[in-house]
Design a protein around this motif. Structure first.
Motif, PDB file in Angstrom:
ATOM      1  N   GLN A   6      -9.436   5.399 -20.523  1.00 36.62           N
ATOM      2  CA  GLN A   6      -8.693   4.479 -19.661  1.00 36.62           C
ATOM      3  C   GLN A   6      -9.058   4.709 -18.206  1.00 36.62           C
ATOM      4  OE1 GLN A   6      -4.373   5.061 -19.095  1.00 36.62           O
ATOM      5  NE2 GLN A   6      -4.081   2.866 -19.406  1.00 36.62           N
ATOM      6  N   VAL A   7      -9.033   3.651 -17.409  1.00 36.69           N
ATOM      7  CA  VAL A   7      -9.236   3.760 -15.967  1.00 36.69           C
ATOM      8  C   VAL A   7      -8.013   3.193 -15.260  1.00 36.69           C
ATOM      9  CG1 VAL A   7     -11.756   3.683 -16.027  1.00 36.69           C
ATOM     10  CG2 VAL A   7     -10.477   1.542 -15.914  1.00 36.69           C
ATOM     11  N   ILE A   8      -7.690   3.750 -14.105  1.00 36.24           N
ATOM     12  CA  ILE A   8      -6.563   3.286 -13.292  1.00 36.24           C
ATOM     13  C   ILE A   8      -7.083   2.870 -11.932  1.00 36.24           C
ATOM     14  CG2 ILE A   8      -4.398   3.943 -12.185  1.00 36.24           C
ATOM     15  CD1 ILE A   8      -3.863   5.858 -14.437  1.00 36.24           C
ATOM     16  N   GLY A   9      -6.677   1.685 -11.478  1.00 31.63           N
ATOM     17  CA  GLY A   9      -7.121   1.183 -10.184  1.00 31.63           C
ATOM     18  C   GLY A   9      -5.974   0.580  -9.392  1.00 31.63           C
ATOM     19  N   ALA A  10      -6.234   0.292  -8.126  1.00 33.37           N
ATOM     20  CA  ALA A  10      -5.258  -0.367  -7.256  1.00 33.37           C
ATOM     21  C   ALA A  10      -6.028  -1.150  -6.198  1.00 33.37           C
ATOM     22  CB  ALA A  10      -4.345   0.667  -6.589  1.00 33.37           C
ATOM     23  N   SER A  11      -5.546  -2.353  -5.871  1.00 35.28           N
ATOM     24  CA  SER A  11      -6.236  -3.161  -4.862  1.00 35.28           C
ATOM     25  C   SER A  11      -5.392  -4.373  -4.497  1.00 35.28           C
ATOM     26  CB  SER A  11      -7.598  -3.643  -5.400  1.00 35.28           C
ATOM     27  OG  SER A  11      -7.435  -4.712  -6.312  1.00 35.28           O
ATOM     28  N   THR A  12      -5.936  -5.221  -3.629  1.00 37.22           N
ATOM     29  CA  THR A  12      -5.273  -6.484  -3.282  1.00 37.22           C
ATOM     30  C   THR A  12      -5.714  -7.607  -4.209  1.00 37.22           C
ATOM     31  OG1 THR A  12      -7.016  -6.942  -1.665  1.00 37.22           O
ATOM     32  CG2 THR A  12      -5.010  -5.909  -0.841  1.00 37.22           C
ATOM     33  N   GLY A  13      -6.397  -7.276  -5.284  1.00 36.35           N
ATOM     34  CA  GLY A  13      -6.697  -8.291  -6.278  1.00 36.35           C
ATOM     35  C   GLY A  13      -8.111  -8.309  -6.808  1.00 36.35           C
ATOM     36  N   SER A  14      -9.097  -8.532  -5.946  1.00 36.70           N
ATOM     37  CA  SER A  14     -10.465  -8.747  -6.407  1.00 36.70           C
ATOM     38  C   SER A  14     -11.021  -7.553  -7.169  1.00 36.70           C
ATOM     39  CB  SER A  14     -11.376  -9.073  -5.216  1.00 36.70           C
ATOM     40  OG  SER A  14     -11.017 -10.310  -4.652  1.00 36.70           O
ATOM     41  N   GLU A  72       0.391   5.288  -5.741  1.00 35.92           N
ATOM     42  CA  GLU A  72       0.968   5.307  -7.087  1.00 35.92           C
ATOM     43  C   GLU A  72      -0.129   5.453  -8.148  1.00 35.92           C
ATOM     44  OE1 GLU A  72       3.799   5.131 -10.202  1.00 35.92           O
ATOM     45  OE2 GLU A  72       3.841   5.720  -8.086  1.00 35.92           O
ATOM     46  N   ALA A  73      -1.253   4.776  -7.936  1.00 35.45           N
ATOM     47  CA  ALA A  73      -2.384   4.911  -8.875  1.00 35.45           C
ATOM     48  C   ALA A  73      -2.869   6.356  -8.914  1.00 35.45           C
ATOM     49  CB  ALA A  73      -3.518   3.977  -8.461  1.00 35.45           C
ATOM     50  N   GLN A  74      -2.923   7.001  -7.752  1.00 32.80           N
ATOM     51  CA  GLN A  74      -3.323   8.404  -7.670  1.00 32.80           C
ATOM     52  C   GLN A  74      -2.344   9.285  -8.445  1.00 32.80           C
ATOM     53  OE1 GLN A  74      -5.976  10.117  -5.309  1.00 32.80           O
ATOM     54  NE2 GLN A  74      -5.543  11.389  -7.100  1.00 32.80           N
ATOM     55  N   GLU A  77      -1.074  12.504 -13.218  1.00 36.88           N
ATOM     56  CA  GLU A  77      -0.070  12.781 -14.249  1.00 36.88           C
ATOM     57  C   GLU A  77      -0.654  12.704 -15.654  1.00 36.88           C
ATOM     58  OE1 GLU A  77       3.356   9.942 -15.337  1.00 36.88           O
ATOM     59  OE2 GLU A  77       4.259  11.286 -13.857  1.00 36.88           O
ATOM     60  N   ALA A  78      -1.520  11.700 -15.870  1.00 36.14           N
ATOM     61  CA  ALA A  78      -2.079  11.483 -17.207  1.00 36.14           C
ATOM     62  C   ALA A  78      -3.497  12.025 -17.356  1.00 36.14           C
ATOM     63  CB  ALA A  78      -2.068   9.992 -17.527  1.00 36.14           C
ATOM     64  N   ASN A  79      -4.020  12.635 -16.269  1.00 38.45           N
ATOM     65  CA  ASN A  79      -5.401  13.137 -16.275  1.00 38.45           C
ATOM     66  C   ASN A  79      -6.382  12.029 -16.687  1.00 38.45           C
ATOM     67  OD1 ASN A  79      -7.418  15.054 -15.912  1.00 38.45           O
ATOM     68  ND2 ASN A  79      -7.317  15.763 -18.043  1.00 38.45           N
ATOM     69  N   THR A  80      -6.212  10.878 -16.045  1.00 39.11           N
ATOM     70  CA  THR A  80      -6.989   9.682 -16.364  1.00 39.11           C
ATOM     71  C   THR A  80      -7.962   9.372 -15.232  1.00 39.11           C
ATOM     72  OG1 THR A  80      -5.068   8.824 -17.547  1.00 39.11           O
ATOM     73  CG2 THR A  80      -6.793   7.250 -17.026  1.00 39.11           C
ATOM     74  N   TYR A  81      -9.049   8.696 -15.551  1.00 35.94           N
ATOM     75  CA  TYR A  81     -10.088   8.360 -14.569  1.00 35.94           C
ATOM     76  C   TYR A  81      -9.515   7.460 -13.471  1.00 35.94           C
ATOM     77  CZ  TYR A  81     -14.793   7.208 -12.846  1.00 35.94           C
ATOM     78  OH  TYR A  81     -15.915   7.062 -12.080  1.00 35.94           O
ATOM     79  N   LEU A  82      -9.608   7.906 -12.222  1.00 35.38           N
ATOM     80  CA  LEU A  82      -9.143   7.120 -11.075  1.00 35.38           C
ATOM     81  C   LEU A  82     -10.289   6.272 -10.544  1.00 35.38           C
ATOM     82  CD1 LEU A  82      -6.793   6.509  -9.132  1.00 35.38           C
ATOM     83  CD2 LEU A  82      -7.644   8.358  -7.677  1.00 35.38           C
ATOM     84  N   ALA A  83     -10.148   4.969 -10.676  1.00 43.71           N
ATOM     85  CA  ALA A  83     -11.245   4.064 -10.315  1.00 43.71           C
ATOM     86  C   ALA A  83     -11.071   3.408  -8.957  1.00 43.71           C
ATOM     87  CB  ALA A  83     -11.365   2.972 -11.385  1.00 43.71           C
ATOM     88  N   THR A  84      -9.932   3.611  -8.309  1.00 43.43           N
ATOM     89  CA  THR A  84      -9.655   2.962  -7.025  1.00 43.43           C
ATOM     90  C   THR A  84     -10.780   3.225  -6.027  1.00 43.43           C
ATOM     91  OG1 THR A  84      -7.281   3.184  -7.402  1.00 43.43           O
ATOM     92  CG2 THR A  84      -7.994   2.827  -5.145  1.00 43.43           C
TER      93      THR A  84
END
Length: 447
Positions: A114-122, A174-176, A181-188
């Motif tokens: 799984q990957v986790i990201g955050a952005s204004t949309g695009s 929050e994405a960070q 917390e889940a030791n998941t790939y941070l893609a932001t």
């Protein structure tokens, strides 16, 4: 090529993985300019034609991003000959596909589920698509006031979406937290150097496609696009593709009441602001502020005159180019403007602007449709008081009718006066109001 380990040039600490900044001193991690093959050895078909400048992935995750064309302006008399780099022709409609291709390729290599990201949309739209291509899950944390059309695109690609913040900065934080917390790939992209390295291919492509250019006009946003393009140009200079670096013009959003109409430029604390300012100064360019309303007018004019449909934030470069040409600061023939995103990511904004073409939901009176639009504006924080709502609805209705709608919504318990602002009569949506909005959106989806 980018190495898994690198030494911070400021404090000497060891960097491990894809961190964009040094964990010890917060210095921006940069990659030494790469001396690649000659221009004649490159056959450009996609971003991955430039793999000599990229990290080594045996099986990259690709949707054929990159190799976007540069078209010359032919029908805008004041900008004749200006090169337009059509980044909205990428698979999901923005330059962010270059970053997502590299980031998801890395996630697959590291066997992330799984990957986790955050952005204004695009970026979140792009990340969702590339994660789907790779067969891994994606989760996106976004601001609550994001365009509905952008949110739905993420969901179409199977992404889980969390709306729980008022700004992109809070979404990133929050994405960070969720990633840790889940030791998941941070893609932001604000946390991942691969975003810069993927997006730098845009600069390399311009150096391949344009024989001579001495000015680039680029939307600023978070600063990521400008810094990335400059990184690509450094590689191009080191490889002998160009003789000198061009002037960089960064286009930002003027803080006015219409600023919400250019979401991708509306960032309170651009995370690469200082680096962008240094780049502008070094290149002898400058930063220009453009009003969001002007961006919309420029975008619509481009559609009607050149047949290109872009989002308002992308059109900021056209308004800026017009100013620069009038000031005789640039020659359009020797300049390139980056059109970073598709107009399909901002359909709601254009629908609001073109009030004579408004959509009325089947089975509802026009009065009910107006009330729904007012509820949406208040809930998203874009317009919370009478005059502002009237302006956001294109001034097509009388002010008196807007206040009448507000009174009726208040009587029905859908909105109440806000306690935050005592100077003006501002409103906020109640729990009942939010439930009504959700039901109306479900109805529209059903119809």
């Amino acid at each position: 090529m980018l190495r898994e380990q690198n030494i911070c040039q400021k404090c000497g600490s060891l960097r491990i993985g894809n961190s964009l900044r040094c964990s010890s001193c917060n210095n921006l991690i940069s990659v030494t300019p790469i001396h690649g093959p000659s221009k004649s050895d490159i056959t450009l078909t996609s971003m991955w034609s430039l793999r000599d400048f990229l990290p080594d992935y045996t099986n990259p995750v690709s949707l054929h991003e990159g190799n976007t064309p540069i078209l010359k302006v032919k029908n805008l008399n004041n900008l004749l000959g200006l090169g337009l780099k059509l980044e909205f022709r990428n698979p999901t409609g923005s330059f962010r596909d270059r970053a997502s291709s590299l980031i998801i390729s890395d996630a697959v290599k590291k066997k992330s589920s799984q990957v986790i990201g955050a952005s204004t949309g695009s970026f979140s739209i792009s990340l969702s698509a590339y994660a789907a291509k790779a067969g891994i899950k994606s989760l996106n944390v976004i601001p609550q006031n994001l365009e509905l059309s952008k949110i739905e695109q993420m969901k179409v690609y199977g992404s889980k979406v969390i709306e729980l913040s008022d700004s992109v900065e809070e979404s990133i934080a929050e994405a960070q937290r969720l990633s840790n917390e889940a030791n998941t790939y941070l893609a932001t992209p604000e946390n991942n150097i691969l975003a810069i390295e993927g997006q730098k291919t845009l600069g390399l492509e311009i150096a391949l496609q344009k024989e001579f250019f001495d000015a680039l006009i680029i939307p600023r946003g978070s600063g990521s696009l400008i810094y990335s393009i400059y990184r690509g140009l450094e590689d191009a200079l080191a490889s002998g593709w160009i003789e000198e670096l061009p002037r960089i013009y960064a286009i930002s959003l003027e803080k006015t009441k219409s600023a919400y109409m250019a979401e991708s430029l509306e960032i309170e604390q651009p995370f690469l602001l200082e680096e962008v300012r240094e780049t502008i100064k070094f290149s002898k360019g400058k930063e220009i502020e453009i009003d969001a309303q002007q961006m919309i007018e420029e975008a619509l004019n481009l559609s009607k005159r050149e047949g290109l449909f872009i989002e308002p934030a992308s059109a900021s470069v056209l308004a800026a180019a017009d100013e620069l040409v009038k000031e005789e600061e640039i020659n359009p023939e020797h300049s390139v403007a980056i059109l970073s995103g598709s107009g399909f990511n901002a359909l709601n904004i254009y629908a609001t602007h073109l009030r004579d073409k408004r959509k009325v939901v089947w089975g509802l009176s026009e009065s009910s449709t107006t009330k729904f639009e007012i509820l949406n504006l208040i809930s998203e924080g874009k317009s919370t008081y009478g005059i502002s709502i009237w302006e956001s609805l294109g001034r097509a209705k009388s002010k008196q009718s807007i206040y009448q709608h507000l009174n009726e919504l208040q009587k029905k318990g859908l909105i109440v006066l806000s306690e935050k602002d005592t100077k003006i009569k501002a409103f906020k949506v109640t729990k009942k109001g939010f439930e009504t909005i959700e039901k109306m959106r479900n109805l529209i989806d059903f119809l």
